[in-house]
Every structure is written in C-alpha cells, then in structure tokens.
Design an enzyme around this catalytic site. Structure first.
Site, PDB file in Angstrom:
ATOM      1  N   ASP A   1     -11.285  -3.261 -62.957  1.00 41.89           N
ATOM      2  CA  ASP A   1     -11.161  -1.825 -62.705  1.00 41.89           C
ATOM      3  C   ASP A   1     -10.120  -1.556 -61.628  1.00 41.89           C
ATOM      4  O   ASP A   1     -10.323  -1.886 -60.465  1.00 41.89           O
ATOM      5  CB  ASP A   1     -12.514  -1.251 -62.261  1.00 41.89           C
ATOM      6  CG  ASP A   1     -13.513  -1.214 -63.406  1.00 41.89           C
ATOM      7  OD1 ASP A   1     -13.202  -0.587 -64.430  1.00 41.89           O
ATOM      8  OD2 ASP A   1     -14.588  -1.816 -63.261  1.00 41.89           O
TER       9      ASP A   1
ATOM     10  N   HIS B   1     -13.437  -7.600 -67.308  1.00 46.80           N
ATOM     11  CA  HIS B   1     -13.011  -6.213 -67.130  1.00 46.80           C
ATOM     12  C   HIS B   1     -12.627  -5.992 -65.663  1.00 46.80           C
ATOM     13  O   HIS B   1     -13.425  -6.259 -64.759  1.00 46.80           O
ATOM     14  CB  HIS B   1     -14.178  -5.305 -67.526  1.00 46.80           C
ATOM     15  CG  HIS B   1     -13.892  -3.837 -67.511  1.00 46.80           C
ATOM     16  ND1 HIS B   1     -13.332  -3.171 -68.583  1.00 46.80           N
ATOM     17  CD2 HIS B   1     -14.115  -2.902 -66.556  1.00 46.80           C
ATOM     18  CE1 HIS B   1     -13.219  -1.886 -68.283  1.00 46.80           C
ATOM     19  NE2 HIS B   1     -13.685  -1.688 -67.054  1.00 46.80           N
TER      20      HIS B   1
ATOM     21  N   MET C   1      -7.752   3.284 -63.846  1.00 45.00           N
ATOM     22  CA  MET C   1      -8.202   4.618 -63.450  1.00 45.00           C
ATOM     23  C   MET C   1      -7.222   5.113 -62.397  1.00 45.00           C
ATOM     24  O   MET C   1      -7.527   5.166 -61.198  1.00 45.00           O
ATOM     25  CB  MET C   1      -9.641   4.536 -62.916  1.00 45.00           C
ATOM     26  CG  MET C   1     -10.663   4.363 -64.037  1.00 45.00           C
ATOM     27  SD  MET C   1     -12.240   3.724 -63.450  1.00 45.00           S
ATOM     28  CE  MET C   1     -11.861   1.986 -63.432  1.00 45.00           C
TER      29      MET C   1
ATOM     30  N   MET D   1     -16.116   6.167 -71.779  1.00 50.56           N
ATOM     31  CA  MET D   1     -16.811   6.098 -70.488  1.00 50.56           C
ATOM     32  C   MET D   1     -18.206   6.706 -70.626  1.00 50.56           C
ATOM     33  O   MET D   1     -18.351   7.845 -71.070  1.00 50.56           O
ATOM     34  CB  MET D   1     -16.043   6.867 -69.401  1.00 50.56           C
ATOM     35  CG  MET D   1     -14.736   6.226 -68.945  1.00 50.56           C
ATOM     36  SD  MET D   1     -14.886   4.525 -68.357  1.00 50.56           S
ATOM     37  CE  MET D   1     -16.052   4.721 -66.997  1.00 50.56           C
TER      38      MET D   1
ATOM     39  N   GLY E   1     -21.114  -4.230 -65.331  1.00 43.02           N
ATOM     40  CA  GLY E   1     -20.825  -4.670 -63.977  1.00 43.02           C
ATOM     41  C   GLY E   1     -22.083  -5.103 -63.255  1.00 43.02           C
ATOM     42  O   GLY E   1     -22.355  -6.292 -63.104  1.00 43.02           O
TER      43      GLY E   1
ATOM     44  N   ASP F   1     -18.257   1.719 -71.334  1.00 46.16           N
ATOM     45  CA  ASP F   1     -18.176   1.318 -69.923  1.00 46.16           C
ATOM     46  C   ASP F   1     -19.005   2.264 -69.064  1.00 46.16           C
ATOM     47  O   ASP F   1     -18.714   3.454 -68.979  1.00 46.16           O
ATOM     48  CB  ASP F   1     -16.699   1.355 -69.491  1.00 46.16           C
ATOM     49  CG  ASP F   1     -16.476   0.861 -68.069  1.00 46.16           C
ATOM     50  OD1 ASP F   1     -17.427   0.353 -67.445  1.00 46.16           O
ATOM     51  OD2 ASP F   1     -15.320   0.977 -67.599  1.00 46.16           O
TER      52      ASP F   1
ATOM     53  N   HIS G   1      -8.640  -1.888 -66.787  1.00 43.25           N
ATOM     54  CA  HIS G   1      -9.004  -0.482 -66.957  1.00 43.25           C
ATOM     55  C   HIS G   1      -8.345   0.300 -65.828  1.00 43.25           C
ATOM     56  O   HIS G   1      -8.786   0.226 -64.679  1.00 43.25           O
ATOM     57  CB  HIS G   1     -10.541  -0.375 -66.915  1.00 43.25           C
ATOM     58  CG  HIS G   1     -11.068   1.016 -66.989  1.00 43.25           C
ATOM     59  ND1 HIS G   1     -12.377   1.328 -66.686  1.00 43.25           N
ATOM     60  CD2 HIS G   1     -10.486   2.188 -67.354  1.00 43.25           C
ATOM     61  CE1 HIS G   1     -12.574   2.621 -66.838  1.00 43.25           C
ATOM     62  NE2 HIS G   1     -11.443   3.180 -67.231  1.00 43.25           N
TER      63      HIS G   1
ATOM     64  N   MET H   1      -8.392   1.184 -59.480  1.00 40.59           N
ATOM     65  CA  MET H   1      -8.620   2.579 -59.047  1.00 40.59           C
ATOM     66  C   MET H   1      -7.672   2.910 -57.906  1.00 40.59           C
ATOM     67  O   MET H   1      -7.461   2.077 -57.019  1.00 40.59           O
ATOM     68  CB  MET H   1     -10.056   2.757 -58.564  1.00 40.59           C
ATOM     69  CG  MET H   1     -11.115   2.366 -59.584  1.00 40.59           C
ATOM     70  SD  MET H   1     -12.750   2.837 -58.988  1.00 40.59           S
ATOM     71  CE  MET H   1     -13.788   1.969 -60.160  1.00 40.59           C
TER      72      MET H   1
ATOM     73  N   SER I   1     -17.680  -6.597 -65.614  1.00 41.33           N
ATOM     74  CA  SER I   1     -16.763  -5.895 -64.711  1.00 41.33           C
ATOM     75  C   SER I   1     -16.864  -6.492 -63.317  1.00 41.33           C
ATOM     76  O   SER I   1     -17.948  -6.497 -62.712  1.00 41.33           O
ATOM     77  CB  SER I   1     -17.110  -4.410 -64.658  1.00 41.33           C
ATOM     78  OG  SER I   1     -16.438  -3.811 -63.564  1.00 41.33           O
TER      79      SER I   1
HETATM   80  C1  DX5 Z   1     -16.698   2.564 -63.351  1.00 42.37           C
HETATM   81  C2  DX5 Z   1     -16.028   1.342 -63.924  1.00 42.37           C
HETATM   82  C3  DX5 Z   1     -16.943   0.405 -64.572  1.00 42.37           C
HETATM   83  C4  DX5 Z   1     -18.019  -0.175 -63.673  1.00 42.37           C
HETATM   84  C5  DX5 Z   1     -19.245  -0.258 -64.487  1.00 42.37           C
HETATM   85  O1  DX5 Z   1     -15.759   3.546 -63.128  1.00 42.37           O
HETATM   86  O2  DX5 Z   1     -15.042   1.720 -64.878  1.00 42.37           O
HETATM   87  O3  DX5 Z   1     -16.225  -0.650 -65.228  1.00 42.37           O
HETATM   88  O4  DX5 Z   1     -17.721  -1.444 -63.157  1.00 42.37           O
HETATM   89  O5  DX5 Z   1     -20.294  -0.654 -63.673  1.00 42.37           O
HETATM   90  P1  DX5 Z   1     -21.811  -0.642 -64.199  1.00 42.37           P
HETATM   91  O6  DX5 Z   1     -21.868  -1.587 -65.372  1.00 42.37           O
HETATM   92  O7  DX5 Z   1     -22.568  -1.126 -63.018  1.00 42.37           O
HETATM   93  O8  DX5 Z   1     -22.140   0.767 -64.596  1.00 42.37           O
HETATM   94 ZN    ZN Z   2     -14.168   0.099 -66.087  1.00 40.92          ZN
END
Ligand code: DX5
Ligand code: ZN
Length: 221
Positions: free
Chosen positions: A30, A28, A63, A132, A192, A170, A61, A32, A5
């Site tokens: 994200d 990946h 969000m 998640m 990530g 994730d 992804h 947001m 990520s």
């Molecule tokens: C959180 C994201 C993840 C995030 C995960 O809302 O959807 O993709 O990057 O990060 P780690 O692997 O550090 O938990």
């Molecule tokens: Zn994510």
C-alpha cells in the site's frame, strides 16, 4: 488468490515479514501519500528494495494523487500488478497502456462510494479491478458489505466476456467475511490484519484460501 497486505506488518522487519507469508499468491503493498488518503506509508525506493528480497509477485496499490505521473515507475521497477485509483487518475487508459508497455499488469481501484458503471468501458484496458471494501487509508477497518453488489456486477461482466480481468477486494477481509466475498465472485483477496495479526501468517493465508475455495467452487472446478 490471497494477497497479504504488508500495511499490517512490522515496517522495521519487512524482509522477514515477506518471508513469513510463503505460499501467498501476491504481496500487496500500500503506497499512500498523505494527500489522496490521510495516511503516509512508503514509496518507490522501499518497493525497489522489497523487490530484491522476495519472489512473491508484488501488487502495488497506489493511493496517491497524480498516478499519471508516478505509476509507471513501479512497473519499471518490476512490480507484477500496479493499481491506481479511478478517483485520482486523469487519464486511466493512458496509465494502463503505459503500465502494460512497461511489463506490468494494470489495475484500477474504486473506493466504496464510487460506482462501477462509469468505469466499465475504461476497464477493458485493465487486468485487475480492486474493489475497496473500506475507505482507503488504514488497515483493520470493518468490511463494507454493500460493495459486494459491484463485485457481483463485474463478475457477471467477466463471465459473459464483456471484461477480461481479475476481481480483487481490499479491506476488512478475514475469516468472517472472506466467504461472502468469494460467493460474490472475488478472485483475489487482500488481507492485512487478518494475516499479520495471526500467530502464523502463512497458516492464515492457507486458511483464508481454503475458506474462499470452499465458498466458491469456481476456484476448484
Ligand atoms: C487500506 C489498504 C488495505 C489494508 C487492508 O487502505 O488499502 O490494503 O492493508 O487492511 P485490512 O485487511 O486489515 O482491512
Ligand atoms: Zn490496499
């Protein structure tokens, strides 16, 4: 499969950060919107630019609120897999069909507190389920192991032919948690901080993959 990520990457050097994860199966991304989740990252213009500088299949992804309006644009841009949240989608079946018609895989994500059962029929339209294992919004949070019950259930539904999808997880995936997730039946691991926090991100990807494979011989069979 390992999907680093870029939320934990250096946003000023994203092209270099993509180059640093050679060997990753997916990247990946994200998205947001500071509305569905309390954080703001990037959107379609940045995704379009990233698609130009990498061959790694992109896993977007979303969000965001109102994915019914925005998701298909990511598929049209060339994302490999586009995931929307079950909690945000008004008509997930319609979204899945639109994503597939635009040439992408369709993903549905459920937050840690969202049960799987109400979504099983809808998931027949999807290619991936993103479970998640943290509350969406931030990297570097602790793994919520309770979600593995949902992973085991969906793994069973896939193995018995009721569903045909990839199980993705994730949040909080690292050397200490990846094996438990693999044993529960995850196919694709998003990571990530465990990847971009490492001295050598590509090495971290290979190490996570090796751990996952060793924990579940489905991957090597
Ligand atoms: C959180 C994201 C993840 C995030 C995960 O809302 O959807 O993709 O990057 O990060 P780690 O692997 O550090 O938990
Ligand atoms: Zn994510």
């Amino acid at each position: 499969m390992i999907a680093p990520s870029i939320l934990s990457a250096d946003f000023a050097r994203l092209a270099d950060e993509l180059a640093a994860i050679h060997g990753a199966d997916w990247v990946h991304v994200d998205v947001m919107d500071a509305h569905f989740v309390p954080n703001l990252t990037l959107g379609l213009p940045v995704v379009e630019s990233l698609l130009k500088v990498t061959d790694i299949p992109m896993d977007c992804h979303l969000m965001i609120s109102d994915p019914d309006r925005w998701a298909v644009g990511y598929a049209e841009a060339g994302a490999h897999n586009v995931t929307v949240h079950a909690e945000a989608a008004a008509d997930p079946v319609r979204i899945a069909r639109d994503l597939r018609a635009a040439g992408a895989k369709a993903g549905l994500s459920i937050k840690p507190g969202t049960p799987l059962e109400p979504w099983v029929e809808v998931l027949k339209e999807f290619d991936t389920l993103l479970v998640m294992s943290v509350e969406p919004g931030f990297g570097g949070q602790g793994f919520i192991a309770e979600v593995l019950d949902k992973v085991r259930t969906v793994r069973g539904l896939v193995d018995t032919g009721h569903l045909n999808l990839l199980v993705e997880i994730d949040g909080g995936i690292n050397a200490a948690t990846v094996e438990r997730a693999a044993e529960a039946g995850v196919d694709c691991f998003v990571a990530g901080s465990a990847v971009y926090g490492a001295d050598d991100p590509a090495k971290a990807v290979a190490a996570l993959r090796a751990q996952a494979s060793a924990a579940n011989h489905r991957f090597t069979a």
